[in-house]
Motif scaffolding. Structure first.
Motif, PDB file in Angstrom:
ATOM      1  N   GLU A  92       0.818  -1.216   0.000  1.00 55.15           N
ATOM      2  CA  GLU A  92       0.000   0.000   0.000  1.00 55.15           C
ATOM      3  C   GLU A  92       0.853   1.268   0.000  1.00 55.15           C
ATOM      4  O   GLU A  92       0.422   2.301  -0.522  1.00 55.15           O
ATOM      5  CB  GLU A  92      -0.969  -0.034   1.185  1.00 55.15           C
ATOM      6  CG  GLU A  92      -1.947  -1.192   1.070  1.00 55.15           C
ATOM      7  CD  GLU A  92      -3.167  -1.027   1.946  1.00 55.15           C
ATOM      8  OE1 GLU A  92      -3.419   0.090   2.436  1.00 55.15           O
ATOM      9  OE2 GLU A  92      -3.867  -2.023   2.143  1.00 55.15           O
ATOM     10  N   VAL A  93       2.048   1.196   0.561  1.00 54.82           N
ATOM     11  CA  VAL A  93       2.953   2.342   0.484  1.00 54.82           C
ATOM     12  C   VAL A  93       3.339   2.599  -0.973  1.00 54.82           C
ATOM     13  O   VAL A  93       3.385   3.751  -1.428  1.00 54.82           O
ATOM     14  CB  VAL A  93       4.202   2.119   1.353  1.00 54.82           C
ATOM     15  CG1 VAL A  93       5.337   3.051   0.944  1.00 54.82           C
ATOM     16  CG2 VAL A  93       3.868   2.345   2.824  1.00 54.82           C
ATOM     17  N   LEU A  94       3.600   1.539  -1.700  1.00 54.25           N
ATOM     18  CA  LEU A  94       3.975   1.723  -3.103  1.00 54.25           C
ATOM     19  C   LEU A  94       2.791   2.215  -3.935  1.00 54.25           C
ATOM     20  O   LEU A  94       2.974   2.976  -4.890  1.00 54.25           O
ATOM     21  CB  LEU A  94       4.530   0.415  -3.660  1.00 54.25           C
ATOM     22  CG  LEU A  94       5.905   0.059  -3.073  1.00 54.25           C
ATOM     23  CD1 LEU A  94       6.315  -1.352  -3.465  1.00 54.25           C
ATOM     24  CD2 LEU A  94       6.959   1.055  -3.525  1.00 54.25           C
ATOM     25  N   ALA A  95       1.576   1.815  -3.559  1.00 51.03           N
ATOM     26  CA  ALA A  95       0.404   2.382  -4.216  1.00 51.03           C
ATOM     27  C   ALA A  95       0.288   3.865  -3.883  1.00 51.03           C
ATOM     28  O   ALA A  95      -0.056   4.694  -4.741  1.00 51.03           O
ATOM     29  CB  ALA A  95      -0.856   1.637  -3.783  1.00 51.03           C
ATOM     30  N   ALA A  96       0.609   4.215  -2.632  1.00 48.14           N
ATOM     31  CA  ALA A  96       0.560   5.617  -2.216  1.00 48.14           C
ATOM     32  C   ALA A  96       1.620   6.439  -2.933  1.00 48.14           C
ATOM     33  O   ALA A  96       1.403   7.617  -3.247  1.00 48.14           O
ATOM     34  CB  ALA A  96       0.740   5.732  -0.704  1.00 48.14           C
ATOM     35  N   VAL A  97       2.782   5.848  -3.200  1.00 50.28           N
ATOM     36  CA  VAL A  97       3.831   6.550  -3.941  1.00 50.28           C
ATOM     37  C   VAL A  97       3.304   7.001  -5.304  1.00 50.28           C
ATOM     38  O   VAL A  97       3.606   8.106  -5.776  1.00 50.28           O
ATOM     39  CB  VAL A  97       5.066   5.645  -4.115  1.00 50.28           C
ATOM     40  CG1 VAL A  97       5.997   6.181  -5.200  1.00 50.28           C
ATOM     41  CG2 VAL A  97       5.829   5.545  -2.793  1.00 50.28           C
ATOM     42  N   ALA A  98       2.490   6.147  -5.923  1.00 52.60           N
ATOM     43  CA  ALA A  98       1.938   6.493  -7.224  1.00 52.60           C
ATOM     44  C   ALA A  98       0.794   7.492  -7.121  1.00 52.60           C
ATOM     45  O   ALA A  98       0.640   8.359  -7.983  1.00 52.60           O
ATOM     46  CB  ALA A  98       1.452   5.225  -7.933  1.00 52.60           C
ATOM     47  N   ALA A  99      -0.007   7.385  -6.043  1.00 49.51           N
ATOM     48  CA  ALA A  99      -1.227   8.189  -5.955  1.00 49.51           C
ATOM     49  C   ALA A  99      -1.066   9.482  -5.167  1.00 49.51           C
ATOM     50  O   ALA A  99      -1.821  10.432  -5.372  1.00 49.51           O
ATOM     51  CB  ALA A  99      -2.338   7.345  -5.316  1.00 49.51           C
ATOM     52  N   ASP A 100      -0.113   9.536  -4.258  1.00 49.41           N
ATOM     53  CA  ASP A 100       0.031  10.672  -3.337  1.00 49.41           C
ATOM     54  C   ASP A 100       1.383  11.338  -3.574  1.00 49.41           C
ATOM     55  O   ASP A 100       2.434  10.772  -3.260  1.00 49.41           O
ATOM     56  CB  ASP A 100      -0.077  10.171  -1.895  1.00 49.41           C
ATOM     57  CG  ASP A 100      -0.117  11.300  -0.879  1.00 49.41           C
ATOM     58  OD1 ASP A 100       0.412  12.400  -1.164  1.00 49.41           O
ATOM     59  OD2 ASP A 100      -0.638  11.079   0.231  1.00 49.41           O
ATOM     60  N   VAL A 101       1.357  12.543  -4.117  1.00 49.19           N
ATOM     61  CA  VAL A 101       2.603  13.210  -4.469  1.00 49.19           C
ATOM     62  C   VAL A 101       3.439  13.536  -3.236  1.00 49.19           C
ATOM     63  O   VAL A 101       4.679  13.605  -3.316  1.00 49.19           O
ATOM     64  CB  VAL A 101       2.322  14.488  -5.287  1.00 49.19           C
ATOM     65  CG1 VAL A 101       1.690  15.579  -4.441  1.00 49.19           C
ATOM     66  CG2 VAL A 101       3.590  14.993  -5.964  1.00 49.19           C
ATOM     67  N   VAL A 102       2.816  13.714  -2.084  1.00 50.28           N
ATOM     68  CA  VAL A 102       3.581  14.010  -0.865  1.00 50.28           C
ATOM     69  C   VAL A 102       4.404  12.791  -0.454  1.00 50.28           C
ATOM     70  O   VAL A 102       5.588  12.908  -0.107  1.00 50.28           O
ATOM     71  CB  VAL A 102       2.640  14.461   0.271  1.00 50.28           C
ATOM     72  CG1 VAL A 102       3.415  14.593   1.574  1.00 50.28           C
ATOM     73  CG2 VAL A 102       1.985  15.789  -0.079  1.00 50.28           C
ATOM     74  N   ARG A 172       1.268   4.415 -12.361  1.00 52.64           N
ATOM     75  CA  ARG A 172       1.145   3.580 -11.172  1.00 52.64           C
ATOM     76  C   ARG A 172       2.097   2.399 -11.288  1.00 52.64           C
ATOM     77  O   ARG A 172       2.244   1.792 -12.347  1.00 52.64           O
ATOM     78  CB  ARG A 172      -0.303   3.072 -11.035  1.00 52.64           C
ATOM     79  CG  ARG A 172      -0.558   2.343  -9.739  1.00 52.64           C
ATOM     80  CD  ARG A 172      -2.033   2.022  -9.595  1.00 52.64           C
ATOM     81  NE  ARG A 172      -2.316   1.441  -8.297  1.00 52.64           N
ATOM     82  CZ  ARG A 172      -2.218   0.155  -8.012  1.00 52.64           C
ATOM     83  NH1 ARG A 172      -1.806  -0.685  -8.953  1.00 52.64           N
ATOM     84  NH2 ARG A 172      -2.504  -0.296  -6.810  1.00 52.64           N
ATOM     85  N   ILE A 173       2.762   2.077 -10.189  1.00 56.30           N
ATOM     86  CA  ILE A 173       3.665   0.930 -10.165  1.00 56.30           C
ATOM     87  C   ILE A 173       2.829  -0.336 -10.353  1.00 56.30           C
ATOM     88  O   ILE A 173       1.896  -0.572  -9.588  1.00 56.30           O
ATOM     89  CB  ILE A 173       4.423   0.868  -8.829  1.00 56.30           C
ATOM     90  CG1 ILE A 173       5.247   2.143  -8.651  1.00 56.30           C
ATOM     91  CG2 ILE A 173       5.327  -0.352  -8.776  1.00 56.30           C
ATOM     92  CD1 ILE A 173       5.737   2.350  -7.247  1.00 56.30           C
ATOM     93  N   PRO A 174       3.109  -1.158 -11.370  1.00 54.94           N
ATOM     94  CA  PRO A 174       2.285  -2.352 -11.588  1.00 54.94           C
ATOM     95  C   PRO A 174       2.276  -3.244 -10.352  1.00 54.94           C
ATOM     96  O   PRO A 174       3.351  -3.609  -9.837  1.00 54.94           O
ATOM     97  CB  PRO A 174       2.994  -3.049 -12.761  1.00 54.94           C
ATOM     98  CG  PRO A 174       3.734  -1.955 -13.456  1.00 54.94           C
ATOM     99  CD  PRO A 174       4.162  -1.006 -12.371  1.00 54.94           C
ATOM    100  N   PRO A 175       1.103  -3.624  -9.837  1.00 52.79           N
ATOM    101  CA  PRO A 175       1.039  -4.476  -8.639  1.00 52.79           C
ATOM    102  C   PRO A 175       1.810  -5.769  -8.790  1.00 52.79           C
ATOM    103  O   PRO A 175       2.343  -6.294  -7.818  1.00 52.79           O
ATOM    104  CB  PRO A 175      -0.467  -4.735  -8.486  1.00 52.79           C
ATOM    105  CG  PRO A 175      -1.127  -3.582  -9.160  1.00 52.79           C
ATOM    106  CD  PRO A 175      -0.234  -3.228 -10.312  1.00 52.79           C
TER     107      PRO A 175
END
Length: 218
Positions: A92-102, A172-175
């Protein structure tokens, strides 16, 4: 009250604008005038809240850390074990890296070679990963001979590597990349690696009678 609310909104706008620019251009190429223009804030207001670019970068890292800490707090109650939490949070952190610029900027700033003090968020992330691995070790979840410190270094390096890939692809980083990573690491890491089949491959069912063999020390 109105003045305080306006100040809070200005500060939030500056942090978001800075995160966008740090994530896109890196620390060295970013400038305070560019950030203030992106935020729609005067230079004087920017310097009132943040006296330097480093102060602003530190706040972006702190905001990224708070976001990940909240993610951990949200997932911890439902995690079956320390390793389960580690796998879930990493995904989920890696999903957040793609979705959340902060969050994305926080990771980039933490390893930016142009910063002398850019280790806060990155050091915290490594310490958290190591802490969860130690919890897993104490609970008997790790295989014999596994070093939490060495594994933490591998996981953190992989996290940063995925972040770089995501930044380069602007997508987005591919899951599947994350699942492939854990499917390779967990059989070497976990005392009973097959119990995590449903974690690394959502929708699959773990085999209760199987034990991984041929494990090499990690």
């Amino acid at each position: 009250m109105v003045k305080q609310l306006r100040a809070a909104r200005t500060r939030q706008a500056l942090v978001l604008a800075a995160a966008e620019i740090f994530a896109a251009d890196g620390y060295a190429l970013s400038s305070l005038p560019t950030i203030s223009r992106r935020a729609g804030v005067s230079a004087g207001a920017l310097h009132f809240h943040f006296p330097s670019k480093e102060a602003l970068a530190t706040e972006v890292e702190s905001a990224a850390r708070r976001a990940v800490e909240q993610l951990v707090a949200d997932r911890r109650p439902s995690a079956a074990s320390a390793l389960h939490l580690l796998v879930t949070v990493t995904r989920e952190v890696l999903a957040a890296v793609a979705a959340d610029v902060v969050v994305r900027a926080g990771f980039r700033l933490s390893v930016d070679p142009s910063r002398k003090n850019g280790t806060g968020f990155g050091c915290w992330w490594r310490a958290w990963v190591c802490e969860e691995l130690l919890r897993a070790q104490h609970a008997g979840e790790l295989a014999d001979g596994v070093s939490p410190d060495r594994v933490a270094a591998v996981i953190v390096a992989a996290t940063l590597g995925f972040e770089v890939l995501g930044a380069a692809e602007r997508d987005r980083i591919p899951p599947r990349h994350v699942e492939q990573f854990w499917s390779l690491v967990l059989p070497q890491l976990a005392a009973h690696g097959d119990q995590f089949a449903s974690v690394t491959h959502p929708g699959s069912r773990p085999r209760a009678d199987s034990t991984p063999t041929g494990r090499s020390p990690v």
